[in-house]
Enzyme design. Structure first.
Site, PDB file in Angstrom:
ATOM      1  N   TYR A  51      -5.113   6.886  -4.507  1.00 37.26           N
ATOM      2  CA  TYR A  51      -4.666   5.311  -4.802  1.00 37.26           C
ATOM      3  C   TYR A  51      -6.363   4.484  -5.104  1.00 37.26           C
ATOM      4  O   TYR A  51      -6.965   4.777  -3.872  1.00 37.26           O
ATOM      5  CB  TYR A  51      -4.036   4.859  -3.386  1.00 37.26           C
ATOM      6  CG  TYR A  51      -2.697   4.894  -3.596  1.00 37.26           C
ATOM      7  CD1 TYR A  51      -1.956   5.567  -4.485  1.00 37.26           C
ATOM      8  CD2 TYR A  51      -1.806   4.365  -2.656  1.00 37.26           C
ATOM      9  CE1 TYR A  51      -0.529   5.813  -4.730  1.00 37.26           C
ATOM     10  CE2 TYR A  51      -0.520   4.731  -2.687  1.00 37.26           C
ATOM     11  CZ  TYR A  51       0.275   5.447  -3.673  1.00 37.26           C
ATOM     12  OH  TYR A  51       1.470   5.444  -3.632  1.00 37.26           O
ATOM     13  N   ASP A  77       7.903   6.940   2.569  1.00 36.40           N
ATOM     14  CA  ASP A  77       6.884   6.311   3.474  1.00 36.40           C
ATOM     15  C   ASP A  77       6.502   4.734   3.666  1.00 36.40           C
ATOM     16  O   ASP A  77       5.723   4.266   3.959  1.00 36.40           O
ATOM     17  CB  ASP A  77       5.371   6.899   3.089  1.00 36.40           C
ATOM     18  CG  ASP A  77       5.078   6.602   1.374  1.00 36.40           C
ATOM     19  OD1 ASP A  77       5.669   6.362   0.822  1.00 36.40           O
ATOM     20  OD2 ASP A  77       3.813   6.946   0.932  1.00 36.40           O
ATOM     21  N   ARG A 111      11.652   3.608  -4.068  1.00 31.50           N
ATOM     22  CA  ARG A 111      12.426   2.543  -4.071  1.00 31.50           C
ATOM     23  C   ARG A 111      13.233   2.227  -5.197  1.00 31.50           C
ATOM     24  O   ARG A 111      14.525   1.926  -5.241  1.00 31.50           O
ATOM     25  CB  ARG A 111      11.318   1.142  -4.308  1.00 31.50           C
ATOM     26  CG  ARG A 111      10.648   0.844  -2.605  1.00 31.50           C
ATOM     27  CD  ARG A 111       9.750   0.057  -2.733  1.00 31.50           C
ATOM     28  NE  ARG A 111       8.717   0.435  -3.317  1.00 31.50           N
ATOM     29  CZ  ARG A 111       7.689  -0.110  -3.690  1.00 31.50           C
ATOM     30  NH1 ARG A 111       7.564  -1.501  -3.521  1.00 31.50           N
ATOM     31  NH2 ARG A 111       6.501   0.434  -4.476  1.00 31.50           N
ATOM     32  N   LYS A 166      -0.179  12.383  -7.184  1.00 26.95           N
ATOM     33  CA  LYS A 166       0.556  11.106  -7.555  1.00 26.95           C
ATOM     34  C   LYS A 166      -0.353  10.023  -7.764  1.00 26.95           C
ATOM     35  O   LYS A 166      -1.197   9.647  -7.194  1.00 26.95           O
ATOM     36  CB  LYS A 166       1.348  10.791  -6.326  1.00 26.95           C
ATOM     37  CG  LYS A 166       2.385   9.695  -6.497  1.00 26.95           C
ATOM     38  CD  LYS A 166       2.682   8.668  -5.190  1.00 26.95           C
ATOM     39  CE  LYS A 166       3.604   7.262  -5.707  1.00 26.95           C
ATOM     40  NZ  LYS A 166       3.685   6.537  -4.653  1.00 26.95           N
ATOM     41  N   SER A 171       4.600   7.688 -10.578  1.00 29.22           N
ATOM     42  CA  SER A 171       5.388   7.105  -9.416  1.00 29.22           C
ATOM     43  C   SER A 171       6.065   6.015 -10.347  1.00 29.22           C
ATOM     44  O   SER A 171       5.832   5.332 -11.141  1.00 29.22           O
ATOM     45  CB  SER A 171       4.627   6.472  -8.398  1.00 29.22           C
ATOM     46  OG  SER A 171       3.876   5.323  -8.836  1.00 29.22           O
TER      47      SER A 171
END
Lengths: 303, 303, 303, 303, 303
Positions: B173, B47, B277, B207, B248
């Protein structure tokens, strides 16, 4: 073009897409059934009366009558003409079936400042279906502080378009105070991000401006990039992924400059060109003549 | 894995949940039918193109083509690949049935400031069902001043997901001016609260980022806590209750550091790892090699 | 309790209400079918994990596992346990039919400031019906500058609850900058108004805090009142009219203080007590022991 | 009253209206079937508990129990009692069919400032139909900066009321910062405009305050007007057109002053009187006695 | 007028439009079935009571009774009378079928400032159909900072009107802080843009004010224009494209000035005149006499 060639070309542009037959039919019409008909697009937009006001027609008052653009689209063999609901309802009548219509669903005036720009719906996918359009046009202001409003509105349009098999041509425009604070709406940073956003949110075709070479205020890693105009165009084409890219002409150029721009864009991987003011701000015959020269260039980039 | 073992494991992870058969089927596929297939999850998210722009692909331009991630997910035996509607519609085609899809429903660009962050819907549960996804992904900005908008939007998604039996993977988040005023989004305070919120609002899998050891500005009783990295991870796993926790990877680490992180997270009770990443910013073969080493670690933590 | 006695009692609490059979059934279960079962209510809430974060569980980490509260509610013979959708879906399973559930429909974190507090929906009346709840819980922030949002949202919930015969337990909390400018959220003025609002908007049961004796900044005629704690409690019970009043325990008290509070509240006309942190911030056995002592007090106030 | 007289009277008040039979039936009940039953209205409102809080009941605590007002409405032969959903659901039961109900659909507390006042819906037309109400009550804040919200909300209510044949009694209250900047909410300018707005938006009956004689800050041509109290009342009655006008009593007056006010209002063309605090802030017997004297005045103004 | 002539005329005004039979029927009634009946329009609006308050009726108090305007519309042979839902429901009754009704759907008071003007819906297309209206009236504030709200609301109205075949008469009013910062709402720039917007968004008929000759603060190329009053009128008629243009009278003029204005407007290509205060602020007989003289002028401009 023989059926086999068309089929192959269709493969290039369309086969990887998981789309309904309706969308496939309409995209085929745009890419192979009208305009250059070689898998590229030559588009004549007319949303400037709403977006900029009648001032854009001062250089060529004849263009105030929307019949001018429809006639030019027909005789100049354009892939499609994108315009809003009011113009479509009042001027499309004699051109139905002869000029593909892209119904531009949203828009706004440029009177209030663009700091928190949003572009409200002025028509719906249902309108586009009813009018026999072959695609919808949609402006997304990428990075505006009100992006939540922008993205939510688009989400509903995308889903509706999906149900009706209506291709989406997105005007992906970086806009608003935050993008201005990061170098402005014309930088490679801004336009490269916009290209990716178009792909991420589900556009089929994206209209982008040619990125400038400005780096002041731009975030890294873009600030350190030094790329040629062609490299910048290639980069945004890659960032748009499987979205077909249309580069826009912007304000009026002299014919040779306009043609050089077409050449550069096509060579950089664009799927086509969207030229508005460059065309209809000229007298009809000049516009037609330029259209023909653009066709000659585009003909060399079949897909 | 013999049926009995699977059944026992399923019990561990799933039996306590009051869920429809549809959700049970999909969670089983994620936990035991794909990836490590031992009740853990190894997830490859994509994303970042939307959330951060194309800049994230500069270290490995090949990853701009979403086929890269799909191929890696398949060959690297990932439990699932989460991405947005545009990428799913354009790239999932050849991987249907071979790589589980988590359709990420909402998102935004990072261009405007995050003071009052909200993450608007870009797709719906209906899209996820239509595309054959095995779960939806959803970002909730915990503690943002506009939490009323965030929570209301999620409420509708949760209810729709419940009707369709679609598991919910929540990106929980901490975000916004209020959390920044209380120590920032990376503290144990912030992430521990986010873990609990995920459980409270009805996520199935959450997450989370690894909490840092910052205590400046953080409210009590967190300010006085002095816990090791492992203790902090265990704490947030406990706060997430019966939500399965994915930690993550964040930005790219060297392979050994990445593996150490995986080991620590799994030992602390995580149900799995979500590495984006860290994987696709490497050349394909390096990414595949690292994936294999991650599998070796995870294999030691069946559930 | 013999049928005749129950019938008489039901009259006291329920006969005057113009409600559907469904609501009558559910209110009967709460008042006479569970908990003290004498027309009073003893309620064990668990919304603090959402409203305050995991910090509330620091005094008793075992309470982080929601099974703790469900077990206590069962063994401590509570009238009902109010909690949110996530906890209900994950932990109610083994207690279905044994502990009445009040599904708390809205909530928020306490991370952003409360100046313009609103409490968004996190679940719906439909969820409550599906989960077998015997009532819905709803927080209304009385007097917040965004009261239009608060009241409109509640209106829809009330109407839906009416259709399904679902009783409404309202957390009526004075909140926001305007109430702070008039003496604060804990004054008799604020809580007395909140009690009336609960009756006016259509709550069946209202949870209120015990009003303090603060008069600074409070408007007349409240500023000039000098009433004892008991008189203040009686006043708000009268202002709540035919809404049954639950007084809350607030933060943890020592057992004798807690019992004295129960006694005073019941003597002042409360229909019951809602004790959360006072119970589950203690070790399980202490909590159970205190629950029993609370039962002894409440048993002396049948209705 | 013989049928012929009623029929003539009905003509006076109702024949010109293009309304459904349902609305005609209900208006007839209010004007000729209850209260003075001579084409006028005597209304006993009880929305002050919500709008002002319990403080309004301090002069007569017995009035906190809504049964007080219902009993007074019945024995004092009032045309109708307007109150909100919570009170209607809890207290209307024994008075069904004996006292016409006007369900007040919207309301708010007076805790936050009124600069940008809006009055959110707390019930719907459907609720009014279900409860057997003979009209709905609706507060419109005329001239508030958020008039777009106010007018849109009312539009939906009006349309719904039209479908169900439910008469609309509008509390037309000038309110907000802009009206305060133009002389305040009590001026002839403000109330005259409010009267017209009530007619323009589709109210059947409008409740207005008696305009004061303040001219400071008021726009022309009102600033230069010098009219008597009676002239001012007549003016607003004319501006309300075919809306029936109820003048309100406002805060408590001594009985003779109250009666003089009734006389003046009726002589000025009002269709009736709406007296709340003037009645129920008195002991029951005093309130009943005053009601009888008001009836004597109103009886002299049949329509 | 013989059928053939009507048919020809209808062609001039209507044949190019892609509209349903319903809209064609209604437009025919307005253009050829009422009023001048020669393809032009003479319209008597009455929205000032809402928009300006009762002050507009001070010069002629008889006009406060809406029957005045209906009678004048009938006897003065007006094409239509536009007014709001409240007036239509209360006064249209005896004129049904004899005076075409344009139901004005939105409106507001002028009490709050116009910096961010929006005009909320007060009625719907459904109301217009139910009342037997021949068109809807709609005010669009062009260029207001809240244009997103304005355009979205209109979009829904336009689509609904399309479904019912209801013509749209748009009051296209430049308004708000941004237009004030660019020379004000009366300039050629502002009104020319408004004319184009009306065409773009899908109006059938547009009401415009006569543009003034102010150039201070106006953007180029308008600032440099020096055009006569007639040239300015012609320009905006051209910018409105295939929208029929009604010029408004504005505040009261002496009869000769009013007639001169009519003459100039018609000569400049207007489809008609909309005169409110110029008519009903006069005594009835004067208004009727002036109406007859206006008819004489308009009769010379058949279409």
């Amino acid at each position: 073009m023989p059926a086999t060639a068309a089929s192959a070309a269709l493969g290039t542009r369309l086969d990887h897409l998981s789309i309904t037959h309706g969308k496939r039919v309409r995209l085929w019409r745009l890419l192979y059934g009208a305009g250059p008909a070689n898998g590229t697009l030559l588009v004549l937009p007319l949303d400037q009366g709403m977006e900029h006001g009648p001032a854009d027609f001062f250089p060529n008052p004849a263009a105030l009558d929307t019949d001018f653009q429809f006639r030019l689209a027909l005789e100049g063999r354009y892939s499609a003409i994108p315009l809003g609901i009011g113009l479509a309802e009042k001027y499309f009548h004699p051109y139905c079936g002869r000029v593909p219509l892209i119904l531009k669903l949203n828009g706004k005036t440029n009177i209030p400042p663009d700091d928190e720009a949003v572009s409200p719906l002025m028509a719906t996918v249902e309108d586009a279906v009813r009018l026999g359009a072959d695609a919808i046009g949609y402006t997304l202001y990428v990075g505006t502080p009100r992006q939540d409003v922008e993205l939510l509105q688009f989400q509903k349009v995308r889903q509706e378009a999906g149900r009706f098999g209506m291709p989406i041509v997105m005007w992906a425009y970086p806009r608003g105070s935050a993008i201005e604070a990061q170098g402005g709406k014309g930088t490679l940073f801004a336009i490269d991000y916009a290209a990716r956003v178009a792909e991420e949110v589900g556009a089929d075709i994206v209209k982008l401006h040619e990125p400038n070479d400005e780096t002041a205020g731009v975030p890294e890693p873009y600030r350190s990039l030094r790329e040629s105009a062609g490299q910048r165009l290639q980069r945004v084409v890659r960032s748009a992924g499987r979205c077909l890219v249309l580069f826009s002409g912007g304000s009026k150029l002299d014919p040779d400059a306009a043609l050089a721009k077409v050449e550069l864009c096509m060579r950089s991987g664009a799927a086509g060109i969207i030229f508005g003011r460059n065309l209809w701000q000229r007298p009809y015959d000049d516009a037609l003549a330029l259209s023909r020269r653009v066709h000659e260039v585009i003909a060399r980039y079949p897909a």
